[in-house]
Design a protein around this motif. Structure first.
Motif, mmCIF file in Angstrom:
data_model
loop_
_atom_site.group_PDB
_atom_site.id
_atom_site.type_symbol
_atom_site.label_atom_id
_atom_site.label_comp_id
_atom_site.label_asym_id
_atom_site.label_seq_id
_atom_site.Cartn_x
_atom_site.Cartn_y
_atom_site.Cartn_z
ATOM 1 N N PHE A 1 3.317 1.728 2.980
ATOM 2 C CA PHE A 1 4.319 2.709 2.894
ATOM 3 C C PHE A 1 4.024 4.100 2.681
ATOM 4 O O PHE A 1 3.134 4.590 2.239
ATOM 5 C CB PHE A 1 5.367 2.464 1.331
ATOM 6 C CG PHE A 1 5.732 0.840 1.560
ATOM 7 C CD1 PHE A 1 7.047 0.590 2.057
ATOM 8 C CD2 PHE A 1 4.968 -0.157 0.971
ATOM 9 C CE1 PHE A 1 7.454 -0.716 1.996
ATOM 10 C CE2 PHE A 1 5.156 -1.657 1.102
ATOM 11 C CZ PHE A 1 6.587 -1.877 1.627
ATOM 12 N N PHE A 2 4.644 5.085 3.383
ATOM 13 C CA PHE A 2 4.653 6.450 3.537
ATOM 14 C C PHE A 2 5.927 7.056 2.989
ATOM 15 O O PHE A 2 6.805 6.963 3.638
ATOM 16 C CB PHE A 2 4.535 7.002 4.841
ATOM 17 C CG PHE A 2 3.800 8.443 5.069
ATOM 18 C CD1 PHE A 2 2.657 8.889 4.879
ATOM 19 C CD2 PHE A 2 5.006 9.411 5.236
ATOM 20 C CE1 PHE A 2 2.328 9.956 5.331
ATOM 21 C CE2 PHE A 2 4.371 10.748 5.377
ATOM 22 C CZ PHE A 2 3.380 11.126 5.247
ATOM 23 N N TRP A 3 5.906 7.396 1.628
ATOM 24 C CA TRP A 3 6.685 7.968 0.797
ATOM 25 C C TRP A 3 7.618 8.981 1.680
ATOM 26 O O TRP A 3 7.218 9.830 2.209
ATOM 27 C CB TRP A 3 6.285 8.655 -0.391
ATOM 28 C CG TRP A 3 5.511 7.808 -1.414
ATOM 29 C CD1 TRP A 3 4.051 7.941 -1.718
ATOM 30 C CD2 TRP A 3 6.098 6.957 -2.383
ATOM 31 N NE1 TRP A 3 3.959 7.090 -2.572
ATOM 32 C CE2 TRP A 3 5.237 6.270 -3.256
ATOM 33 C CE3 TRP A 3 7.414 6.450 -2.531
ATOM 34 C CZ2 TRP A 3 5.316 5.433 -4.176
ATOM 35 C CZ3 TRP A 3 7.707 5.433 -3.687
ATOM 36 C CH2 TRP A 3 6.393 4.896 -4.438
ATOM 37 N N ASN A 4 9.012 8.889 1.576
ATOM 38 C CA ASN A 4 9.854 9.855 1.691
ATOM 39 C C ASN A 4 9.695 10.910 1.006
ATOM 40 O O ASN A 4 9.531 10.686 -0.155
ATOM 41 C CB ASN A 4 11.090 9.234 1.900
ATOM 42 C CG ASN A 4 11.543 8.128 2.785
ATOM 43 O OD1 ASN A 4 10.925 8.120 3.884
ATOM 44 N ND2 ASN A 4 12.517 7.292 2.663
ATOM 45 N N PRO B 1 3.561 4.017 14.217
ATOM 46 C CA PRO B 1 2.442 4.782 13.173
ATOM 47 C C PRO B 1 3.007 6.374 13.018
ATOM 48 O O PRO B 1 3.701 6.782 13.669
ATOM 49 C CB PRO B 1 1.281 5.071 14.265
ATOM 50 C CG PRO B 1 2.111 4.955 15.793
ATOM 51 C CD PRO B 1 3.287 4.352 15.460
ATOM 52 N N ILE B 2 2.465 6.758 11.771
ATOM 53 C CA ILE B 2 2.926 8.128 11.383
ATOM 54 C C ILE B 2 1.576 8.966 11.165
ATOM 55 O O ILE B 2 1.698 10.054 11.401
ATOM 56 C CB ILE B 2 3.526 8.103 9.958
ATOM 57 C CG1 ILE B 2 4.914 7.415 10.054
ATOM 58 C CG2 ILE B 2 3.485 9.501 9.258
ATOM 59 C CD1 ILE B 2 5.491 7.453 8.594
ATOM 60 N N GLY B 3 0.557 8.416 11.000
ATOM 61 C CA GLY B 3 -0.805 9.045 11.106
ATOM 62 C C GLY B 3 -1.453 9.571 9.829
ATOM 63 O O GLY B 3 -2.004 10.269 9.644
ATOM 64 N N SER B 4 -1.129 8.326 8.633
ATOM 65 C CA SER B 4 -1.860 8.387 7.509
ATOM 66 C C SER B 4 -2.400 7.087 7.276
ATOM 67 O O SER B 4 -2.015 5.955 8.049
ATOM 68 C CB SER B 4 -0.916 8.855 6.485
ATOM 69 O OG SER B 4 -1.656 9.235 5.210
ATOM 70 N N ASP B 5 -3.157 6.963 6.205
ATOM 71 C CA ASP B 5 -4.051 5.528 6.060
ATOM 72 C C ASP B 5 -2.994 4.253 5.814
ATOM 73 O O ASP B 5 -3.664 3.162 5.862
ATOM 74 C CB ASP B 5 -4.817 5.732 4.812
ATOM 75 C CG ASP B 5 -5.878 6.793 5.052
ATOM 76 O OD1 ASP B 5 -6.744 6.565 5.796
ATOM 77 O OD2 ASP B 5 -5.895 8.018 4.337
ATOM 78 N N HIS B 6 -1.816 4.322 5.363
ATOM 79 C CA HIS B 6 -0.948 3.162 5.485
ATOM 80 C C HIS B 6 -0.946 2.531 6.913
ATOM 81 O O HIS B 6 -0.694 1.361 6.954
ATOM 82 C CB HIS B 6 0.432 3.345 4.818
ATOM 83 C CG HIS B 6 1.148 4.154 5.839
ATOM 84 N ND1 HIS B 6 0.845 5.321 6.259
ATOM 85 C CD2 HIS B 6 2.349 3.894 6.397
ATOM 86 C CE1 HIS B 6 1.992 5.741 7.218
ATOM 87 N NE2 HIS B 6 2.732 4.972 7.559
ATOM 88 N N GLY C 1 11.999 8.754 -1.883
ATOM 89 C CA GLY C 1 12.459 7.328 -1.344
ATOM 90 C C GLY C 1 11.494 6.581 -0.795
ATOM 91 O O GLY C 1 10.264 7.058 -0.498
ATOM 92 N N ILE C 2 11.881 5.563 -0.275
ATOM 93 C CA ILE C 2 10.889 4.393 0.385
ATOM 94 C C ILE C 2 11.607 3.475 1.405
ATOM 95 O O ILE C 2 12.859 3.264 0.989
ATOM 96 C CB ILE C 2 10.073 3.745 -0.781
ATOM 97 C CG1 ILE C 2 8.955 3.157 -0.077
ATOM 98 C CG2 ILE C 2 11.012 2.899 -1.424
ATOM 99 C CD1 ILE C 2 7.937 2.544 -0.999
ATOM 100 N N VAL D 1 0.770 -1.004 -0.055
ATOM 101 C CA VAL D 1 -0.096 -0.006 0.143
ATOM 102 C C VAL D 1 0.926 1.168 0.090
ATOM 103 O O VAL D 1 1.845 1.282 0.943
ATOM 104 C CB VAL D 1 -0.898 -0.080 1.174
ATOM 105 C CG1 VAL D 1 -1.910 1.162 1.207
ATOM 106 C CG2 VAL D 1 -1.670 -1.282 1.284
ATOM 107 N N LEU D 2 0.979 1.928 -0.976
ATOM 108 C CA LEU D 2 1.742 3.283 -1.273
ATOM 109 C C LEU D 2 0.981 4.243 -0.982
ATOM 110 O O LEU D 2 0.031 4.834 -1.783
ATOM 111 C CB LEU D 2 2.232 3.038 -2.738
ATOM 112 C CG LEU D 2 2.960 1.720 -3.039
ATOM 113 C CD1 LEU D 2 3.484 1.949 -4.372
ATOM 114 C CD2 LEU D 2 4.091 1.554 -2.290
ATOM 115 N N VAL D 3 1.065 5.143 -0.013
ATOM 116 C CA VAL D 3 0.379 6.381 0.303
ATOM 117 C C VAL D 3 1.215 7.667 0.294
ATOM 118 O O VAL D 3 2.440 7.765 0.649
ATOM 119 C CB VAL D 3 -0.090 6.281 1.831
ATOM 120 C CG1 VAL D 3 -0.696 7.614 2.429
ATOM 121 C CG2 VAL D 3 -1.255 5.162 1.892
#
Length: 541
Positions: free
Chosen positions: A402-405, A386-391, A348-349, A336-338
């Motif tokens: 994954f939350f893109w860099n 957790p980062i706080g987004s849908d991923h 990056g990732i 899952v790429l958000v």
């Protein structure tokens, strides 16, 4: 032209069949400066439709618009899927405010979402309210028809106990004040309480003024000057239930159509501006990635699903609800790429040891896609969470999220949930580049021989669901969001608190915070709230 040729030659030389060179070449050309439509998508969303608060008419319009966009690219299965309802809807109209006496001044301010406006222009004097409810009642005549500067807390009765928020509202209504004035910093952070019902709607407007305007008004009032203000605020409630949707569109896989690579971001936003960098930019790159892949004739081995979730700003509600409704899909999802980090370019990732080699191999075309916007695969012990987004919703159930860099010149904290989150904050060249990266990466991962290996993607001692702290913060560790029902909310952490210490550990960044919280024990957390330090207790059980 030379850059495209070199990239495609590199793919063949490396023996990478996962992202066909001809398709990559078409994606690069189709997403170039002369052909891209990513800023057109963004303009139509944030300027044509506007902010998209969950439960607003604008959000429904945006979901319908996105569905039709996907269809216009040739994706026939684009659809809306209902995930829930809100009991009350909220639509924000225009708002203006000004000082009339002792001088003329246009005021910069905001109001919380799901809060009342005025009944037309409302003019009145400024009064400073006492901190004791009994005293306010005794002097009710002074406050009736006034804009009131009230203390953050009020006490009442012989016990001197603090009055609850709903009782403060009732008190102000009883006295007859026009509204309550509050001060912020230069940035007006929009948030709001969605937990209201039609029979108990709030009645008293709350005005959040920029710090300089609030200080000026308060100083004049304290000096005994005759201060008169006028506000005209068009906030409108709508009786529910209000249906809420996620947007879904798919390019079906040729070999393994039941397996998925999900690409997306959240389509909802706060409504203090137009929701450009949070998260119109992610919606626009998702749409453009879909357009580029369809135009290039991509035939991924696995299905590439484009998803635009709503309810993210209130606690990842749309993505969590979708997962609850479709638990059978989880084992079939490779990644899952958000995109939800603003307008800076995707740089990056993250990848765990088990994922690193295949990710490094298939994403190699991105390393030299643009010499000024480098891309890399970063090896990590576990996926950031957790980062706080849908991923986060997917990682919580064991699916690689994954939350893109991102890197670049944009300052995200200036626009994140603030009055500055408008179209002019978006950086076109970054948006163009990111759309191409998302398209190429999703195709490459979809064409891997196997799904991504989940071994070690989530460390139980740090990331078990019960230990999610539930805050989002800027790079200075100032809280910008508190997730409803989270450990942080129950501890009493508030937006604009600056996290200073956890126990004896000084919090410098998100890594030191995560390390201090990872054992899941009861923690004393010290925050700076305004000009004072406050100690709170966080419990993870």
């Amino acid at each position: 032209m030379i850059r495209i040729a070199l990239l495609c030659c590199g793919l063949v030389a490396a023996g990478i069949a996962q992202a066909p060179p001809a398709v990559v070449k078409k994606v690069i050309r189709g997403g170039g400066a002369q052909n891209t439509r990513v800023m057109e998508h963004l303009d139509q969303l944030v300027n044509g439709i506007g902010p998209r608060l969950t439960s607003s008419d604008n959000l429904t319009k945006a979901c319908e618009w996105a569905r039709e966009k996907f269809k216009s690219f040739g994706i026939k299965n684009a659809r809306l899927e209902e995930w829930g309802t809100f009991p009350v809807g909220f639509n924000r109209g225009p708002w203006t405010g000004r000082m009339i006496k002792p001088e003329k001044l246009a005021l910069e301010f905001g109001t919380p979402s799901w809060s009342p406006g005025t009944k037309g222009p409302q003019r009145g004097p400024v009064r400073i309210a006492p901190g004791d409810a009994a005293e306010l009642r005794r002097n009710a005549d002074q406050f009736k028809g006034a804009w009131v500067i009230a203390p953050r807390t009020m006490t009442g009765g012989l016990s001197g106990r603090r009055i609850r928020r709903q009782d403060r509202e009732k008190l102000f209504r009883e006295v007859g004040v026009l509204g309550v004035l509050r001060g912020t910093r230069a940035l007006i952070i929009t948030s709001g309480n969605k937990n209201i019902d039609w029979d108990g709607l709030p009645k008293i407007p709350t005005i959040n003024l920029t710090g300089d305007h609030f200080k000026k008004i308060k100083s004049l009032a304290e000096d005994g000057r005759d201060v008169e203000l006028e506000f005209d605020i068009h906030n409108n409630f709508k009786k529910g239930p209000i249906k809420l949707y996620n947007v879904i569109a798919e390019i079906k896989g040729s070999d393994k159509p039941d397996e998925l690579v999900i690409v997306g971001g959240h389509i909802d936003s706060w409504d203090g501006a137009t929701g450009t960098t949070d998260n119109g930019t992610g919606v626009a790159t998702t749409l453009e990635a879909a357009r580029l892949l369809m135009k290039a004739g991509a035939r991924p081995k696995r299905t590439i699903r484009f998803m635009l979730w709503s309810g993210e700003e209130q606690g990842l509600l749309g993505s969590r609800a979708y997962i609850r409704q479709h638990p059978e899909e989880n084992d079939r999802i490779s990644a899952v790429l958000v995109h939800d980090g603003g307008t800076n370019y995707v740089s990056g990732i993250a990848a765990t040891d088990a994922m690193y080699e295949p990710m490094q191999r298939v994403l190699k075309p991105l390393f030299d896609l643009d010499e000024t916007m480098k891309f890399s695969v970063r090896k990590v012990r576990s996926l950031p969470y957790p980062i706080g987004s849908d991923h986060d919703s997917y990682i919580a159930v064991g699916v690689p999220g994954f939350f893109w860099n991102q890197k670049g010149r944009a300052v995200y904290r200036r626009t994140h949930h603030t009055q500055h989150d408008t179209f002019k904050a978006a950086i076109p060249e970054y948006q163009v580049h990111t759309a191409k990266v998302v398209a190429i990466a999703s195709l490459a991962i979809a064409n891997l021989p196997d799904k991504l290996n989940r071994t070690g993607m989530r460390r139980a001692n740090r990331f078990s669901r019960r230990r999610i702290f539930g805050v989002r913060y800027d790079d200075k560790m100032v809280v910008t969001r508190v997730t409803e029902g989270s450990v942080a909310e129950k501890a009493g952490i508030k937006i604009k608190d600056k996290i200073l210490r956890v126990g004896k550990t000084k919090v410098k960044d998100r890594f030191t915070l995560a390390e201090a919280l990872k054992d899941g024990k009861v923690k004393k957390i010290v925050v700076r709230r305004g000009n004072r330090e406050v100690t709170l207790t966080a419990r993870f059980d």
